[in-house]
Scaffold this active site. Sequence first.
Site, PDB file in Angstrom:
ATOM      1  N   ARG A  75       0.852  -1.194   0.000  1.00 17.76           N
ATOM      2  CA  ARG A  75       0.000   0.000   0.000  1.00 17.76           C
ATOM      3  C   ARG A  75       0.887   1.244   0.000  1.00 17.76           C
ATOM      4  O   ARG A  75       1.651   1.464   0.942  1.00 17.76           O
ATOM      5  CB  ARG A  75      -0.897  -0.006   1.238  1.00 17.76           C
ATOM      6  N   HIS A 119      -2.834  11.031   0.973  1.00 21.29           N
ATOM      7  CA  HIS A 119      -2.299  10.767   2.314  1.00 21.29           C
ATOM      8  C   HIS A 119      -1.673  12.073   2.831  1.00 21.29           C
ATOM      9  O   HIS A 119      -0.489  12.147   3.125  1.00 21.29           O
ATOM     10  CB  HIS A 119      -1.291   9.613   2.271  1.00 21.29           C
ATOM     11  N   GLU A 164      -7.226   8.378   6.485  1.00 21.96           N
ATOM     12  CA  GLU A 164      -7.555   8.959   7.790  1.00 21.96           C
ATOM     13  C   GLU A 164      -8.061  10.398   7.728  1.00 21.96           C
ATOM     14  O   GLU A 164      -7.447  11.307   8.298  1.00 21.96           O
ATOM     15  CB  GLU A 164      -6.333   8.892   8.718  1.00 21.96           C
ATOM     16  N   ASN A 293      -7.260   1.573   9.894  1.00 15.86           N
ATOM     17  CA  ASN A 293      -5.955   1.875  10.490  1.00 15.86           C
ATOM     18  C   ASN A 293      -6.158   1.881  12.002  1.00 15.86           C
ATOM     19  O   ASN A 293      -6.958   2.660  12.520  1.00 15.86           O
ATOM     20  CB  ASN A 293      -5.439   3.252  10.060  1.00 15.86           C
ATOM     21  N   TYR A 295      -4.327   1.906  15.910  1.00 12.16           N
ATOM     22  CA  TYR A 295      -3.160   2.061  16.786  1.00 12.16           C
ATOM     23  C   TYR A 295      -3.496   1.869  18.260  1.00 12.16           C
ATOM     24  O   TYR A 295      -2.802   1.147  18.965  1.00 12.16           O
ATOM     25  CB  TYR A 295      -2.472   3.410  16.546  1.00 12.16           C
ATOM     26  N   GLU A 353      -3.447  -0.299   8.218  1.00 15.26           N
ATOM     27  CA  GLU A 353      -2.254   0.080   8.982  1.00 15.26           C
ATOM     28  C   GLU A 353      -2.331  -0.549  10.365  1.00 15.26           C
ATOM     29  O   GLU A 353      -3.360  -0.462  11.040  1.00 15.26           O
ATOM     30  CB  GLU A 353      -2.132   1.604   9.181  1.00 15.26           C
TER      31      GLU A 353
END
Length: 445
Positions: A75, A119, A164, A293, A295, A353
């Site tokens: 990606r 991005h 995002e 994504n 985290y 991600e």
Amino acid sequence: MAQFPSGFVWGAATASYQIEGAVHEDGRGASIWDTFAHTPGKVKQGDTGDVACDHYHRFREDVALMRDLGLNAYRFSVAWPRVQPDGRGRVNAAGLAFYDRLVDELLAAGLQPWATLFHWDLPQALEDRGGWLARDTAHRFEEYAYVVGERLADRVTGFMTLNEPFIHFLLGHALGTHAPGHTLGLHAFPAAHHQLLGHGLAVRALREAGANMVGIANNYAPVWPAGDRDADLEAMGRVDALHNHLFTDPLIRGEYPALALDVVRGTDAALLDVIQPGDLTVMAAPLDFLGVNYYQPDYVRAGAGPLGVELGRIPDREYTASSWPVVPEGLTQTLTGLKARYGETCPPLYVTESGCSVRDVVGPDGRVRDDFRIRYHEAHVDAVRDAITQGAEVRGYFVWSLLDNFEWAEGFSQRFGLVHVDYATQARTPKDSYRWFQTFLKDQG
Ligand code: PNW
């Protein structure tokens, strides 16, 4: 242990401004990150993406690293200012040609190309005309999406429109710690609306250009309680609405979450005037997949912040070098939570991600002993497996990131890569986590 479904996509992810460098080459225009990084005080140590990992010149070596690792997908993101230096109109053939070469190199190495169109490196020329606060930027994004789609759709496996939009809205427009550096608080709502509108217009443009796998990469965080008073639960609801629902409900349900609208209206009712008739229909263009994504959770209690919210530090956890807690079950929750909220209308999910920052050093023997990262990915891959067992349809896992790179306002101080980069020499050193992943993929067969 349950196996991953056949055809599962194992990849690594990067983004243009974080790795490419070559910011003045082949007619590339300036982006808001060039401007921001060159503004004193905005990025740690004054780091910029001028050279970064020099991937623009070293992409063949970087693709070979992925092939040798055994990945089946990559990606990357396309830098809009390479394709349209002015953000509109004139197409820069030399810029587009770079992605053409990259895609061909990937295919020759047996890797599926997955391309993100935006991005965060908006052409500065568009920022000068209002950026995402201006409705016109959504239409410029549609035009750009068609240009890229026309050139690459015959070979790219999956397109993601935006990366995002929540983080770009929050850090770039509300808090100002990322480019373009606006500190508008909730007055930044138009930047959310216009990104979502741009997304919908781009989905349509990509399909017209021949793309058949189109999605988005959203940042998600399960919201965890840091307190149990009624006020804490209400604060959690507001965070969930803004972080998780605001950027997904319009795409799947064709409506904004009522709570997010309440919060924006409470700031200034006139902010909602940017929503024009038909916008939500555009946003709700059918998606082939949803990129996740992940985290860390949001750990929330009521407080004195602008939203009446305070974010806390989750106790009794390991922390990454960027001080983010390691919470793999939060990924399971995110994936099953999407399935629970959207049910039959939930598109197939890809983890686009997942990764962590570690203080990596190359030892005298040439090894980078990043056991922390190995355990991180083992746990998060297990978390995906759990989500699948619980009924979520997850089809891929992309590690953030292939290479150590320019970590936005943190500059080069945070290393997320499976491959270490010595920025003085551009030497690439596969870390222990790279070898671990290689063995893991062999075992997967
Ligand atoms: C993502 N937060 O950004 C981006 O997609 C990547 O470009 C970035 O390098 C990666 O995660 C690691 O940070 C985020 O503050 C930036 O919660 C900030 C946050 C989350 C994601």
